[in-house]
Design an enzyme around this catalytic site. Sequence first.
Site, PDB file in Angstrom:
ATOM      1  N   ARG A  14      -4.571   4.376 -15.015  1.00  0.00           N
ATOM      2  CA  ARG A  14      -4.608   5.750 -14.504  1.00  0.00           C
ATOM      3  C   ARG A  14      -3.333   6.168 -13.757  1.00  0.00           C
ATOM      4  NH1 ARG A  14     -10.150   5.400 -11.465  1.00  0.00           N
ATOM      5  NH2 ARG A  14      -9.801   3.185 -11.857  1.00  0.00           N
ATOM      6  N   LYS A  21       1.128  -1.346 -11.782  1.00  0.00           N
ATOM      7  CA  LYS A  21       0.613  -0.594 -10.624  1.00  0.00           C
ATOM      8  C   LYS A  21       1.074  -1.153  -9.283  1.00  0.00           C
ATOM      9  CE  LYS A  21      -3.923  -0.581  -9.667  1.00  0.00           C
ATOM     10  NZ  LYS A  21      -5.309  -0.095  -9.836  1.00  0.00           N
ATOM     11  N   GLN A  73      -2.004 -14.591 -15.918  1.00  0.00           N
ATOM     12  CA  GLN A  73      -3.272 -14.283 -16.603  1.00  0.00           C
ATOM     13  C   GLN A  73      -2.874 -13.446 -17.815  1.00  0.00           C
ATOM     14  OE1 GLN A  73      -5.815 -11.335 -14.812  1.00  0.00           O
ATOM     15  NE2 GLN A  73      -7.658 -12.120 -15.790  1.00  0.00           N
ATOM     16  N   ASN A 373      40.931  14.314  20.546  1.00  0.00           N
ATOM     17  CA  ASN A 373      40.406  15.610  20.110  1.00  0.00           C
ATOM     18  C   ASN A 373      40.874  15.881  18.688  1.00  0.00           C
ATOM     19  OD1 ASN A 373      38.857  18.048  20.967  1.00  0.00           O
ATOM     20  ND2 ASN A 373      40.727  18.964  20.142  1.00  0.00           N
ATOM     21  N   ALA A 376      40.012  21.244  14.129  1.00  0.00           N
ATOM     22  CA  ALA A 376      39.201  21.726  13.003  1.00  0.00           C
ATOM     23  C   ALA A 376      39.896  21.428  11.682  1.00  0.00           C
ATOM     24  CB  ALA A 376      38.975  23.222  13.145  1.00  0.00           C
ATOM     25  N   ALA A 419      49.479  21.601  14.101  1.00  0.00           N
ATOM     26  CA  ALA A 419      48.545  22.135  13.103  1.00  0.00           C
ATOM     27  C   ALA A 419      49.193  22.150  11.722  1.00  0.00           C
ATOM     28  CB  ALA A 419      48.126  23.546  13.497  1.00  0.00           C
TER      29      ALA A 419
HETATM   30  C1  UD1 Z   1     -13.556  -4.329  -8.172  1.00  0.00           C
HETATM   31  C2  UD1 Z   1     -14.937  -4.934  -7.863  1.00  0.00           C
HETATM   32  C3  UD1 Z   1     -15.800  -3.872  -7.162  1.00  0.00           C
HETATM   33  C4  UD1 Z   1     -15.072  -3.392  -5.895  1.00  0.00           C
HETATM   34  C5  UD1 Z   1     -13.669  -2.893  -6.243  1.00  0.00           C
HETATM   35  C6  UD1 Z   1     -12.904  -2.604  -4.969  1.00  0.00           C
HETATM   36  C7  UD1 Z   1     -15.350  -6.471  -9.694  1.00  0.00           C
HETATM   37  C8  UD1 Z   1     -16.111  -6.718 -10.930  1.00  0.00           C
HETATM   38  N1  UD1 Z   1     -15.568  -5.321  -9.084  1.00  0.00           N
HETATM   39  O1  UD1 Z   1     -13.760  -3.263  -9.077  1.00  0.00           O
HETATM   40  O2  UD1 Z   1     -17.042  -4.427  -6.805  1.00  0.00           O
HETATM   41  O3  UD1 Z   1     -15.826  -2.363  -5.290  1.00  0.00           O
HETATM   42  O4  UD1 Z   1     -12.926  -3.896  -6.955  1.00  0.00           O
HETATM   43  O5  UD1 Z   1     -11.656  -2.039  -5.258  1.00  0.00           O
HETATM   44  O6  UD1 Z   1     -14.593  -7.312  -9.287  1.00  0.00           O
HETATM   45  N2  UD1 Z   1      -7.342  -7.593 -12.012  1.00  0.00           N
HETATM   46  C9  UD1 Z   1      -6.718  -8.707 -12.532  1.00  0.00           C
HETATM   47  N3  UD1 Z   1      -7.124  -9.223 -13.723  1.00  0.00           N
HETATM   48  C10 UD1 Z   1      -8.153  -8.683 -14.429  1.00  0.00           C
HETATM   49  C11 UD1 Z   1      -8.806  -7.553 -13.896  1.00  0.00           C
HETATM   50  C12 UD1 Z   1      -8.389  -7.031 -12.668  1.00  0.00           C
HETATM   51  O7  UD1 Z   1      -5.776  -9.225 -11.925  1.00  0.00           O
HETATM   52  O8  UD1 Z   1      -8.458  -9.214 -15.479  1.00  0.00           O
HETATM   53  C13 UD1 Z   1      -6.886  -7.063 -10.727  1.00  0.00           C
HETATM   54  C14 UD1 Z   1      -6.426  -5.619 -10.853  1.00  0.00           C
HETATM   55  O9  UD1 Z   1      -5.045  -5.584 -11.123  1.00  0.00           O
HETATM   56  C15 UD1 Z   1      -6.748  -5.065  -9.476  1.00  0.00           C
HETATM   57  C16 UD1 Z   1      -7.947  -5.889  -9.024  1.00  0.00           C
HETATM   58  O10 UD1 Z   1      -7.981  -7.030  -9.834  1.00  0.00           O
HETATM   59  O11 UD1 Z   1      -5.693  -5.293  -8.558  1.00  0.00           O
HETATM   60  C17 UD1 Z   1      -9.258  -5.126  -9.113  1.00  0.00           C
HETATM   61  O12 UD1 Z   1      -9.494  -4.825 -10.470  1.00  0.00           O
HETATM   62  P1  UD1 Z   1     -10.156  -3.462 -10.918  1.00  0.00           P
HETATM   63  O13 UD1 Z   1     -10.306  -3.479 -12.388  1.00  0.00           O
HETATM   64  O14 UD1 Z   1      -9.437  -2.322 -10.297  1.00  0.00           O
HETATM   65  O15 UD1 Z   1     -11.619  -3.628 -10.283  1.00  0.00           O
HETATM   66  P2  UD1 Z   1     -12.599  -2.468  -9.914  1.00  0.00           P
HETATM   67  O16 UD1 Z   1     -13.233  -1.936 -11.132  1.00  0.00           O
HETATM   68  O17 UD1 Z   1     -11.913  -1.526  -9.004  1.00  0.00           O
HETATM   69 CA    CA Z   2      -9.670  -0.913  -8.406  1.00  0.00          CA
END
Ligand code: UD1
Ligand code: CA
Length: 451
Positions: A14, A21, A73, A373, A376, A419
Amino acid sequence: MVAVAILAAGKGTRMKSKLPKVLHGLGGKTLLERVLDSASAISPSRCLAIVGYGSDRVRSTLASFPNLEFVEQTEQLGTGHAVQQLLPYLEGFTGDLLVLNGDAPLLRPQTLQLLLETHRQNGNAATILTAQIPNPQGYGRVFCDAHNVFQQIIEDRDCTAAQKQNCRVNAGIYCFNWQKLAAILPNLKSENDQNEYYITDAVNYLDPVTVVDVEDYQEIFGINSRQNLAEAYQILQDRVKEEMMVAGVTLVDPDSITIDETVTIEPDVIIEPQTHLRGKTTIASGSRIGPGSLIENSEIGENVTVFYSVISDSTVKAGSRIGPYTHLRGHAEVGEGCRVGNFVEIKKSQIGDRTNIAHLSYIGDATLGDRVNVGAGTITANYDGFKKHPTVIGNGSKTGANSVFVAPVTIGENATIAAGSVITKDVPDNALAIARSRQSLIPDWKPISNG
Ligand code: UD1
Ligand code: CA
Protein backbone atom coordinates in the site's frame (compact mmCIF):
# COMPACT_ATOMS: atom_id res chain seq x y z
CA MET A 1 19.44 -12.74 28.08
CA VAL A 2 17.25 -11.27 25.39
CA ALA A 3 17.44 -11.40 21.61
CA VAL A 4 15.47 -9.03 19.37
CA ALA A 5 13.97 -10.01 16.02
CA ILE A 6 12.45 -7.40 13.74
CA LEU A 7 9.96 -8.45 11.08
CA ALA A 8 10.94 -6.48 8.01
CA ALA A 9 10.51 -8.76 5.01
CA GLY A 10 7.17 -7.48 3.70
CA LYS A 11 6.85 -5.31 0.63
CA GLY A 12 4.38 -2.79 1.95
CA THR A 13 2.13 -2.93 -1.10
CA ARG A 14 0.00 0.00 0.00
CA MET A 15 3.01 2.33 0.04
CA LYS A 16 2.99 2.07 -3.80
CA SER A 17 6.77 2.31 -3.77
CA LYS A 18 9.88 0.65 -5.19
CA LEU A 19 11.49 1.20 -1.82
CA PRO A 20 10.88 -1.51 0.80
CA LYS A 21 8.44 -0.14 3.37
CA VAL A 22 10.87 -0.23 6.29
CA LEU A 23 13.30 2.04 4.39
CA HIS A 24 10.87 4.91 4.10
CA GLY A 25 12.01 7.99 6.01
CA LEU A 26 10.29 9.43 9.03
CA GLY A 27 11.72 12.58 10.58
CA GLY A 28 15.27 12.00 9.33
CA LYS A 29 15.53 8.23 9.99
CA THR A 30 14.17 5.16 8.25
CA LEU A 31 11.33 3.24 9.91
CA LEU A 32 13.66 0.32 10.55
CA GLU A 33 16.31 2.54 12.16
CA ARG A 34 13.69 3.88 14.53
CA VAL A 35 12.67 0.38 15.55
CA LEU A 36 16.34 -0.59 15.97
CA ASP A 37 16.95 2.49 18.11
CA SER A 38 14.13 1.59 20.52
CA ALA A 39 15.41 -1.98 20.59
CA SER A 40 19.00 -0.94 21.41
CA ALA A 41 17.75 0.76 24.56
CA ILE A 42 17.16 -2.66 26.15
CA SER A 43 20.71 -3.80 25.23
CA PRO A 44 19.83 -7.10 23.53
CA SER A 45 22.54 -9.75 23.27
CA ARG A 46 21.51 -10.45 19.65
CA CYS A 47 19.64 -8.33 17.15
CA LEU A 48 18.23 -9.96 13.99
CA ALA A 49 16.34 -8.33 11.14
CA ILE A 50 14.21 -10.64 9.02
CA VAL A 51 14.46 -9.29 5.50
CA GLY A 52 13.00 -10.37 2.17
CA TYR A 53 11.52 -7.82 -0.21
CA GLY A 54 14.36 -5.52 -1.38
CA SER A 55 16.69 -7.21 1.08
CA ASP A 56 19.87 -6.04 -0.71
CA ARG A 57 18.82 -2.49 -0.23
CA VAL A 58 17.81 -3.04 3.39
CA ARG A 59 21.15 -4.73 4.10
CA SER A 60 23.20 -1.97 2.50
CA THR A 61 21.24 0.84 4.17
CA LEU A 62 21.78 -0.69 7.59
CA ALA A 63 25.26 -2.12 6.99
CA SER A 64 26.82 0.13 9.61
CA PHE A 65 24.33 -0.68 12.35
CA PRO A 66 26.37 -2.34 15.12
CA ASN A 67 25.91 -6.11 15.60
CA LEU A 68 22.85 -6.37 13.40
CA GLU A 69 22.35 -9.82 11.85
CA PHE A 70 20.24 -10.31 8.74
CA VAL A 71 17.98 -13.33 8.27
CA GLU A 72 16.63 -13.93 4.79
CA GLN A 73 12.97 -14.86 4.29
CA THR A 74 12.91 -15.43 0.54
CA GLU A 75 9.16 -16.02 0.33
CA GLN A 76 6.86 -14.05 2.60
CA LEU A 77 4.44 -16.65 3.86
CA GLY A 78 3.32 -14.79 6.95
CA THR A 79 4.54 -13.50 10.29
CA GLY A 80 4.81 -17.05 11.72
CA HIS A 81 6.87 -18.13 8.73
CA ALA A 82 9.12 -15.11 9.26
CA VAL A 83 9.82 -16.13 12.86
CA GLN A 84 10.43 -19.75 11.77
CA GLN A 85 13.44 -18.47 9.80
CA LEU A 86 15.14 -17.74 13.13
CA LEU A 87 15.33 -21.44 14.11
CA PRO A 88 18.81 -22.14 12.68
CA TYR A 89 20.16 -18.78 13.90
CA LEU A 90 18.97 -19.13 17.50
CA GLU A 91 19.73 -22.82 17.94
CA GLY A 92 20.76 -23.38 21.54
CA PHE A 93 19.76 -19.87 22.60
CA THR A 94 18.21 -20.05 26.07
CA GLY A 95 16.98 -16.51 26.70
CA ASP A 96 13.89 -14.56 25.71
CA LEU A 97 13.02 -13.34 22.24
CA LEU A 98 11.45 -9.95 21.69
CA VAL A 99 9.63 -9.76 18.34
CA LEU A 100 9.10 -6.29 16.88
CA ASN A 101 7.44 -5.04 13.71
CA GLY A 102 9.65 -3.12 11.30
CA ASP A 103 6.71 -0.90 10.41
CA ALA A 104 5.86 0.27 13.95
CA PRO A 105 8.34 3.11 14.52
CA LEU A 106 6.75 4.98 17.45
CA LEU A 107 7.40 2.50 20.22
CA ARG A 108 9.04 3.93 23.34
CA PRO A 109 11.95 1.99 24.88
CA GLN A 110 10.20 2.14 28.31
CA THR A 111 7.32 0.12 26.83
CA LEU A 112 9.69 -2.63 25.68
CA GLN A 113 11.27 -2.58 29.12
CA LEU A 114 7.86 -3.02 30.76
CA LEU A 115 6.95 -5.87 28.39
CA LEU A 116 10.21 -7.65 29.22
CA GLU A 117 9.87 -7.14 32.99
CA THR A 118 6.27 -8.43 33.04
CA HIS A 119 7.35 -11.43 30.98
CA ARG A 120 10.16 -12.29 33.42
CA GLN A 121 8.22 -11.64 36.62
CA ASN A 122 5.39 -13.96 35.53
CA GLY A 123 7.71 -16.60 34.09
CA ASN A 124 5.59 -16.44 30.90
CA ALA A 125 5.89 -18.48 27.75
CA ALA A 126 4.69 -15.41 25.87
CA THR A 127 3.74 -11.84 26.73
CA ILE A 128 1.82 -9.74 24.23
CA LEU A 129 1.79 -5.99 23.90
CA THR A 130 -1.79 -4.81 23.47
CA ALA A 131 -3.54 -1.49 23.21
CA GLN A 132 -7.09 -0.29 23.62
CA ILE A 133 -7.64 1.83 20.55
CA PRO A 134 -10.64 3.84 19.38
CA ASN A 135 -10.59 2.46 15.83
CA PRO A 136 -9.34 -1.17 15.97
CA GLN A 137 -10.18 -1.99 12.36
CA GLY A 138 -7.50 -4.07 10.64
CA TYR A 139 -5.75 -5.22 13.81
CA GLY A 140 -5.88 -8.69 15.36
CA ARG A 141 -8.14 -8.64 18.44
CA VAL A 142 -6.93 -9.96 21.79
CA PHE A 143 -9.43 -11.75 24.02
CA CYS A 144 -8.99 -12.21 27.77
CA ASP A 145 -11.31 -13.77 30.35
CA ALA A 146 -13.01 -11.94 33.24
CA HIS A 147 -9.76 -12.21 35.28
CA ASN A 148 -7.76 -10.63 32.45
CA VAL A 149 -6.11 -13.95 31.61
CA PHE A 150 -5.20 -14.29 27.93
CA GLN A 151 -7.44 -16.51 25.84
CA GLN A 152 -6.76 -15.96 22.14
CA ILE A 153 -5.88 -13.61 19.26
CA ILE A 154 -8.16 -13.49 16.24
CA GLU A 155 -7.21 -11.65 13.08
CA ASP A 156 -9.57 -8.87 12.02
CA ARG A 157 -10.58 -10.73 8.87
CA ASP A 158 -11.39 -13.87 10.90
CA CYS A 159 -13.48 -12.02 13.54
CA THR A 160 -17.26 -12.22 13.75
CA ALA A 161 -19.14 -8.91 13.86
CA ALA A 162 -19.43 -9.27 17.65
CA GLN A 163 -15.70 -10.02 18.05
CA LYS A 164 -14.86 -6.93 16.00
CA GLN A 165 -16.39 -4.81 18.78
CA ASN A 166 -13.39 -5.69 20.97
CA CYS A 167 -11.09 -2.67 21.02
CA ARG A 168 -8.11 -4.46 22.57
CA VAL A 169 -5.70 -5.06 19.70
CA ASN A 170 -2.53 -7.01 19.14
CA ALA A 171 0.37 -4.58 18.61
CA GLY A 172 2.35 -7.28 16.81
CA ILE A 173 5.00 -6.99 19.51
CA TYR A 174 5.73 -10.01 21.69
CA CYS A 175 8.13 -11.43 24.18
CA PHE A 176 8.66 -15.19 23.99
CA ASN A 177 10.53 -17.78 25.96
CA TRP A 178 12.57 -18.84 22.96
CA GLN A 179 12.91 -22.52 23.88
CA LYS A 180 9.13 -22.89 24.26
CA LEU A 181 8.44 -20.97 21.07
CA ALA A 182 11.05 -22.94 19.10
CA ALA A 183 9.39 -26.19 20.19
CA ILE A 184 6.03 -25.29 18.62
CA LEU A 185 7.13 -23.13 15.64
CA PRO A 186 7.41 -26.11 13.25
CA ASN A 187 3.77 -27.00 14.00
CA LEU A 188 2.20 -23.78 12.71
CA LYS A 189 -0.52 -24.30 10.09
CA SER A 190 -1.64 -21.96 7.36
CA GLU A 191 -5.32 -22.83 7.61
CA ASN A 192 -6.76 -19.34 7.58
CA ASP A 193 -8.27 -16.80 5.26
CA GLN A 194 -4.86 -15.71 3.89
CA ASN A 195 -3.20 -19.17 3.82
CA GLU A 196 -0.37 -17.67 5.82
CA TYR A 197 1.56 -18.88 8.84
CA TYR A 198 0.60 -16.59 11.70
CA ILE A 199 2.82 -15.86 14.68
CA THR A 200 -0.42 -15.18 16.53
CA ASP A 201 -1.19 -18.91 16.28
CA ALA A 202 1.98 -19.69 18.15
CA VAL A 203 0.76 -17.42 20.93
CA ASN A 204 -2.52 -19.31 21.00
CA TYR A 205 -0.62 -22.59 21.62
CA LEU A 206 1.57 -21.31 24.45
CA ASP A 207 0.96 -21.12 28.19
CA PRO A 208 1.14 -19.10 30.40
CA VAL A 209 0.52 -15.94 28.36
CA THR A 210 -0.35 -12.49 29.70
CA VAL A 211 -0.91 -9.15 28.05
CA VAL A 212 0.55 -5.72 28.71
CA ASP A 213 -1.63 -2.77 27.71
CA VAL A 214 0.42 0.15 26.43
CA GLU A 215 -0.61 3.42 28.09
CA ASP A 216 -0.29 5.63 25.00
CA TYR A 217 -1.91 3.68 22.17
CA GLN A 218 -0.22 5.85 19.53
CA GLU A 219 3.01 3.96 20.26
CA ILE A 220 1.81 0.89 18.39
CA PHE A 221 0.82 2.87 15.30
CA GLY A 222 1.89 0.87 12.23
CA ILE A 223 2.79 2.32 8.84
CA ASN A 224 0.95 0.83 5.89
CA SER A 225 0.46 3.85 3.63
CA ARG A 226 1.82 7.30 2.87
CA GLN A 227 -1.09 8.74 4.87
CA ASN A 228 0.10 6.71 7.88
CA LEU A 229 3.61 8.08 7.35
CA ALA A 230 2.33 11.65 7.55
CA GLU A 231 0.24 10.82 10.64
CA ALA A 232 3.24 9.23 12.34
CA TYR A 233 5.29 12.36 11.61
CA GLN A 234 2.61 14.45 13.31
CA ILE A 235 2.63 12.17 16.36
CA LEU A 236 6.44 12.39 16.59
CA GLN A 237 6.34 16.16 16.19
CA ASP A 238 3.70 16.51 18.91
CA ARG A 239 5.91 14.48 21.25
CA VAL A 240 9.02 16.57 20.54
CA LYS A 241 7.22 19.91 20.84
CA GLU A 242 5.45 18.91 24.04
CA GLU A 243 8.83 17.99 25.59
CA MET A 244 10.40 21.26 24.44
CA MET A 245 7.61 23.39 25.84
CA VAL A 246 7.64 21.54 29.17
CA ALA A 247 11.40 22.21 29.29
CA GLY A 248 10.91 25.98 28.89
CA VAL A 249 11.09 26.67 25.16
CA THR A 250 8.52 29.02 23.59
CA LEU A 251 7.09 27.77 20.31
CA VAL A 252 5.06 30.51 18.70
CA ASP A 253 2.48 28.68 16.56
CA PRO A 254 3.78 25.10 17.04
CA ASP A 255 1.82 23.78 14.05
CA SER A 256 3.96 25.77 11.62
CA ILE A 257 7.25 24.63 13.20
CA THR A 258 9.07 21.31 12.70
CA ILE A 259 11.81 20.05 15.03
CA ASP A 260 13.78 16.78 14.78
CA GLU A 261 14.18 14.81 18.03
CA THR A 262 17.93 15.17 17.60
CA VAL A 263 17.74 18.94 18.23
CA THR A 264 18.66 20.35 21.66
CA ILE A 265 17.18 23.66 22.77
CA GLU A 266 17.87 25.40 26.09
CA PRO A 267 15.14 27.10 28.13
CA ASP A 268 14.11 30.65 27.21
CA VAL A 269 14.63 30.20 23.51
CA ILE A 270 11.82 31.54 21.33
CA ILE A 271 11.05 29.73 18.09
CA GLU A 272 8.98 31.88 15.76
CA PRO A 273 6.58 30.51 13.10
CA GLN A 274 7.67 28.70 9.92
CA THR A 275 10.94 27.59 11.43
CA HIS A 276 12.48 24.15 10.87
CA LEU A 277 15.23 22.72 13.05
CA ARG A 278 16.97 19.56 11.89
CA GLY A 279 19.72 17.11 12.66
CA LYS A 280 22.27 17.71 15.39
CA THR A 281 21.37 21.33 16.03
CA THR A 282 21.79 23.00 19.43
CA ILE A 283 20.38 26.39 20.42
CA ALA A 284 21.49 28.14 23.61
CA SER A 285 19.38 30.15 26.02
CA GLY A 286 17.96 33.57 25.13
CA SER A 287 18.07 33.09 21.36
CA ARG A 288 15.21 33.92 19.05
CA ILE A 289 14.95 31.88 15.87
CA GLY A 290 12.64 32.73 12.98
CA PRO A 291 10.25 33.48 11.59
CA GLY A 292 10.98 31.66 8.37
CA SER A 293 14.30 29.93 9.12
CA LEU A 294 15.90 26.53 8.54
CA ILE A 295 18.76 25.38 10.77
CA GLU A 296 20.46 22.06 10.19
CA ASN A 297 23.36 20.43 12.07
CA SER A 298 24.44 23.76 13.54
CA GLU A 299 25.35 25.28 16.87
CA ILE A 300 23.70 28.54 17.90
CA GLY A 301 25.07 30.36 20.99
CA GLU A 302 23.26 32.43 23.62
CA ASN A 303 21.16 35.46 22.73
CA VAL A 304 21.49 35.02 18.98
CA THR A 305 18.75 36.17 16.62
CA VAL A 306 18.15 34.42 13.32
CA PHE A 307 15.58 35.97 11.04
CA TYR A 308 14.44 34.52 7.65
CA SER A 309 17.70 32.63 7.12
CA VAL A 310 19.18 29.22 6.30
CA ILE A 311 22.05 27.81 8.38
CA SER A 312 23.62 24.41 7.82
CA ASP A 313 26.70 22.72 9.30
CA SER A 314 27.74 26.03 10.89
CA THR A 315 28.30 27.83 14.21
CA VAL A 316 27.04 31.19 15.44
CA LYS A 317 28.43 32.49 18.73
CA ALA A 318 26.69 34.51 21.45
CA GLY A 319 24.91 37.76 20.72
CA SER A 320 25.18 37.69 16.93
CA ARG A 321 22.34 38.80 14.66
CA ILE A 322 21.75 36.83 11.50
CA GLY A 323 19.44 37.80 8.64
CA PRO A 324 17.18 38.52 7.02
CA TYR A 325 18.16 36.33 4.07
CA THR A 326 21.50 35.00 5.23
CA HIS A 327 22.86 31.62 4.15
CA LEU A 328 25.57 30.09 6.34
CA ARG A 329 26.85 26.75 5.11
CA GLY A 330 29.75 24.30 4.92
CA HIS A 331 31.34 25.12 8.29
CA ALA A 332 30.85 28.84 8.51
CA GLU A 333 31.81 30.08 11.98
CA VAL A 334 30.45 33.45 13.06
CA GLY A 335 32.00 34.93 16.22
CA GLU A 336 30.36 36.81 19.10
CA GLY A 337 28.39 40.00 18.64
CA CYS A 338 28.52 39.96 14.83
CA ARG A 339 25.93 41.32 12.44
CA VAL A 340 25.47 39.24 9.31
CA GLY A 341 22.78 40.77 7.28
CA ASN A 342 20.71 41.02 4.26
CA PHE A 343 21.53 38.74 1.33
CA VAL A 344 24.83 37.43 2.65
CA GLU A 345 26.25 33.97 1.97
CA ILE A 346 29.14 32.66 4.06
CA LYS A 347 30.76 29.32 3.27
CA LYS A 348 33.60 27.55 5.11
CA SER A 349 34.92 30.72 6.77
CA GLN A 350 35.85 31.94 10.24
CA ILE A 351 34.46 35.32 11.22
CA GLY A 352 35.95 36.99 14.35
CA ASP A 353 34.05 38.76 17.11
CA ARG A 354 32.09 42.00 16.51
CA THR A 355 32.62 41.81 12.76
CA ASN A 356 29.86 43.07 10.49
CA ILE A 357 28.96 41.70 7.07
CA ALA A 358 25.73 43.53 6.74
CA HIS A 359 24.73 43.66 3.08
CA LEU A 360 24.94 41.66 -0.16
CA SER A 361 28.19 39.70 0.25
CA TYR A 362 29.72 36.32 -0.58
CA ILE A 363 32.44 35.23 1.82
CA GLY A 364 33.97 31.83 1.01
CA ASP A 365 37.14 30.09 2.29
CA ALA A 366 38.00 33.21 4.25
CA THR A 367 39.31 34.11 7.71
CA LEU A 368 38.17 37.47 9.02
CA GLY A 369 39.50 38.92 12.30
CA ASP A 370 37.66 40.84 15.01
CA ARG A 371 35.90 44.17 14.36
CA VAL A 372 36.18 43.92 10.59
CA ASN A 373 33.63 45.99 8.71
CA VAL A 374 32.75 44.39 5.41
CA GLY A 375 31.19 46.94 3.08
CA ALA A 376 28.07 46.28 1.06
CA GLY A 377 28.63 44.01 -1.91
CA THR A 378 32.08 42.74 -0.85
CA ILE A 379 32.90 39.47 -2.59
CA THR A 380 35.68 36.93 -2.12
CA ALA A 381 36.59 35.50 -5.53
CA ASN A 382 37.73 32.19 -4.04
CA TYR A 383 37.58 29.93 -7.11
CA ASP A 384 39.89 30.14 -10.11
CA GLY A 385 38.02 27.51 -12.08
CA PHE A 386 40.17 24.68 -10.69
CA LYS A 387 40.78 25.23 -6.99
CA LYS A 388 39.44 27.17 -4.03
CA HIS A 389 41.80 29.73 -2.44
CA PRO A 390 41.78 31.52 0.92
CA THR A 391 41.23 35.20 1.78
CA VAL A 392 42.50 36.58 5.10
CA ILE A 393 41.40 39.96 6.48
CA GLY A 394 43.00 41.14 9.75
CA ASN A 395 41.43 42.73 12.86
CA GLY A 396 39.85 46.15 12.48
CA SER A 397 40.09 46.35 8.68
CA LYS A 398 37.37 47.88 6.51
CA THR A 399 36.40 46.89 3.02
CA GLY A 400 34.70 49.45 0.79
CA ALA A 401 31.44 48.80 -1.00
CA ASN A 402 31.75 46.50 -4.01
CA SER A 403 35.30 45.36 -3.30
CA VAL A 404 36.45 42.03 -4.70
CA PHE A 405 39.21 39.91 -3.13
CA VAL A 406 40.83 37.69 -5.73
CA ALA A 407 42.15 34.82 -3.60
CA PRO A 408 44.66 33.84 -2.42
CA VAL A 409 45.11 37.24 -0.80
CA THR A 410 45.93 38.53 2.69
CA ILE A 411 44.89 41.88 4.14
CA GLY A 412 46.62 43.03 7.34
CA GLU A 413 45.11 44.71 10.43
CA ASN A 414 43.40 48.11 10.36
CA ALA A 415 43.74 48.30 6.58
CA THR A 416 41.22 50.13 4.42
CA ILE A 417 40.09 49.00 1.01
CA ALA A 418 38.59 51.68 -1.20
CA ALA A 419 35.16 51.12 -2.67
CA GLY A 420 35.06 49.32 -6.00
CA SER A 421 38.55 47.85 -5.65
CA VAL A 422 39.62 44.54 -7.16
CA ILE A 423 42.32 43.38 -4.74
CA THR A 424 44.80 40.92 -6.23
CA LYS A 425 47.85 41.62 -4.02
CA ASP A 426 48.38 41.48 -0.27
CA VAL A 427 47.75 44.70 1.70
CA PRO A 428 49.90 45.45 4.80
CA ASP A 429 48.66 46.68 8.22
CA ASN A 430 47.28 50.24 8.35
CA ALA A 431 47.47 50.78 4.55
CA LEU A 432 44.82 52.13 2.22
CA ALA A 433 44.47 50.09 -0.98
CA ILE A 434 42.79 51.56 -4.01
CA ALA A 435 42.55 49.31 -7.04
CA ARG A 436 40.26 50.90 -9.53
CA SER A 437 40.78 53.15 -12.51
CA ARG A 438 40.75 56.86 -11.80
CA GLN A 439 37.73 58.84 -12.70
CA SER A 440 38.27 60.80 -15.95
CA LEU A 441 36.50 64.05 -16.64
CA ILE A 442 35.77 65.34 -20.11
CA PRO A 443 34.44 68.86 -19.71
CA ASP A 444 31.62 70.20 -21.88
CA TRP A 445 30.95 66.72 -23.23
CA LYS A 446 27.34 67.45 -23.88
CA PRO A 447 27.14 69.41 -27.15
CA ILE A 448 25.49 72.77 -26.78
CA SER A 449 22.30 72.76 -28.67
CA ASN A 450 22.01 75.53 -31.24
CA GLY A 451 18.28 75.53 -31.03
C1 UD1 B 1 -0.08 -8.42 12.28
C2 UD1 B 1 -0.76 -9.36 13.29
C3 UD1 B 1 -1.99 -8.66 13.88
C4 UD1 B 1 -1.56 -7.33 14.52
C5 UD1 B 1 -0.80 -6.47 13.51
C6 UD1 B 1 -0.22 -5.26 14.21
C7 UD1 B 1 -0.38 -11.58 12.39
C8 UD1 B 1 -0.98 -12.74 11.71
N1 UD1 B 1 -1.17 -10.55 12.62
O1 UD1 B 1 -1.01 -8.20 11.24
O2 UD1 B 1 -2.58 -9.48 14.86
O3 UD1 B 1 -2.70 -6.65 15.00
O4 UD1 B 1 0.30 -7.20 12.94
O5 UD1 B 1 0.38 -4.40 13.28
O6 UD1 B 1 0.78 -11.62 12.72
N2 UD1 B 1 6.29 -9.70 7.62
C9 UD1 B 1 7.39 -10.47 7.30
N3 UD1 B 1 7.24 -11.63 6.60
C10 UD1 B 1 6.01 -12.08 6.23
C11 UD1 B 1 4.88 -11.32 6.57
C12 UD1 B 1 5.04 -10.13 7.28
O7 UD1 B 1 8.52 -10.08 7.62
O8 UD1 B 1 5.96 -13.14 5.62
C13 UD1 B 1 6.48 -8.46 8.37
C14 UD1 B 1 5.95 -7.26 7.60
O9 UD1 B 1 6.98 -6.71 6.81
C15 UD1 B 1 5.53 -6.33 8.73
C16 UD1 B 1 5.15 -7.27 9.86
O10 UD1 B 1 5.72 -8.52 9.55
O11 UD1 B 1 6.61 -5.53 9.17
C17 UD1 B 1 3.65 -7.40 10.05
O12 UD1 B 1 3.11 -7.97 8.88
P1 UD1 B 1 1.71 -7.53 8.30
O13 UD1 B 1 1.42 -8.34 7.11
O14 UD1 B 1 1.66 -6.05 8.18
O15 UD1 B 1 0.74 -8.03 9.48
P2 UD1 B 1 -0.69 -7.48 9.80
O16 UD1 B 1 -1.66 -8.01 8.83
O17 UD1 B 1 -0.61 -6.02 10.00
CA1 CA C 1 0.85 -4.20 9.42
